[in-house]
Write an enzyme that holds these catalytic residues in place. Structure first.
Site, PDB file in Angstrom:
ATOM      1  N   CYS A 266     -24.380 -26.292 -51.645  1.00 48.49           N
ATOM      2  CA  CYS A 266     -25.301 -26.053 -52.760  1.00 48.49           C
ATOM      3  C   CYS A 266     -24.896 -26.883 -53.989  1.00 48.49           C
ATOM      4  O   CYS A 266     -25.145 -28.071 -54.018  1.00 48.49           O
ATOM      5  CB  CYS A 266     -25.419 -24.566 -53.056  1.00 48.49           C
ATOM      6  SG  CYS A 266     -26.879 -24.146 -54.039  1.00 48.49           S
TER       7      CYS A 266
ATOM      8  N   GLU B 150     -21.088 -19.894 -46.100  1.00 44.76           N
ATOM      9  CA  GLU B 150     -19.934 -19.022 -46.353  1.00 44.76           C
ATOM     10  C   GLU B 150     -20.318 -17.557 -46.523  1.00 44.76           C
ATOM     11  O   GLU B 150     -19.472 -16.677 -46.373  1.00 44.76           O
ATOM     12  CB  GLU B 150     -19.141 -19.520 -47.575  1.00 44.76           C
ATOM     13  CG  GLU B 150     -19.791 -19.298 -48.921  1.00 44.76           C
ATOM     14  CD  GLU B 150     -20.844 -20.317 -49.318  1.00 44.76           C
ATOM     15  OE1 GLU B 150     -21.311 -20.239 -50.468  1.00 44.76           O
ATOM     16  OE2 GLU B 150     -21.215 -21.181 -48.494  1.00 44.76           O
TER      17      GLU B 150
ATOM     18  N   HIS C  17     -25.750 -21.887 -48.154  1.00 39.26           N
ATOM     19  CA  HIS C  17     -24.452 -21.215 -48.282  1.00 39.26           C
ATOM     20  C   HIS C  17     -23.995 -20.607 -46.957  1.00 39.26           C
ATOM     21  O   HIS C  17     -24.142 -19.399 -46.750  1.00 39.26           O
ATOM     22  CB  HIS C  17     -24.553 -20.096 -49.322  1.00 39.26           C
ATOM     23  CG  HIS C  17     -24.778 -20.564 -50.710  1.00 39.26           C
ATOM     24  ND1 HIS C  17     -23.748 -20.785 -51.594  1.00 39.26           N
ATOM     25  CD2 HIS C  17     -25.917 -20.854 -51.382  1.00 39.26           C
ATOM     26  CE1 HIS C  17     -24.244 -21.179 -52.747  1.00 39.26           C
ATOM     27  NE2 HIS C  17     -25.556 -21.236 -52.643  1.00 39.26           N
TER      28      HIS C  17
END
Length: 193
Positions: free
Chosen positions: A80, A178, A176
């Site tokens: 991002c 993660e 994202h």
């Protein structure tokens, strides 16, 4: 040998990336100082706010050393805001004097907040080069890539927009990974080291 991957810890999804990297088999630590940057083999630039991260890179005297490490070929993964910062050019970089600063790791032009504001954030499954099944991608005020250079490989698209790329040791996603629990993208990065 286990790769030592730093996560730029000035602002953004630091803890989530540390956990994902460790689960993907890397040694992972935070990077806030020049000595910590010098000690890592690779770096993750997390999501967050690209203008804030740029400002903090200047404040912590990390901007030019980080650019130098990138120019020397240090592998980086940006998610991002990290994708925005790894670009050679940033469209809508922000207010002069407080704008997002390109680190020039990937030959691309990235548009900040291209998918819209916070309220326009979304999730979806996308195909990703090198993975057998789609990735569940979380887009939060996400950028997209408007231009790529000849050496940049497109890894994923969403709504016909480029949202993941690789150029040599540099890797970036507009979303994202993660935050999803799916560690395959971090594993691709770690395995490339």
């Amino acid at each position: 040998m286990t790769a030592h991957v730093g996560v730029l810890a000035l602002q953004g999804d630091t803890r989530e990336h540390l956990a994902a990297l460790r689960e993907a088999g890397a040694e992972a630590s935070t990077v806030r100082r020049l000595s910590e940057l010098a000690a890592v083999d690779a770096l993750v630039i997390p999501g967050g706010e690209s203008t804030a991260i740029s400002h903090l890179l200047r404040e912590f005297d990390l901007l030019e050393p980080l650019r130098a490490r990138i120019a020397e070929g240090m592998p980086c993964y940006g998610s991002c805001a990290g994708m925005i910062l790894l670009a050679t050019e940033i469209a809508d970089a922000g207010v002069p004097g407080r704008a997002a600063v390109p680190l020039k790791g990937i030959d691309m032009t990235v548009r900040r907040n291209a998918f819209g504001r916070q309220v326009d954030s979304f999730e979806g499954d996308i195909d990703f080069v090198g993975l057998d099944t789609p990735v569940h991608a979380v887009f939060i005020r996400a950028p997209w890539v408007e231009r790529i250079g000849p050496d940049v490989e497109v890894l994923a698209r969403a709504d016909d927009h480029i949202v993941a790329v690789r150029q040599g040791p540099m890797f970036a996603t507009a979303f994202h990974p993660e935050v999803t629990g799916d560690r395959r993208i971090h594993k691709l990065f770690v395995d490339s080291l």
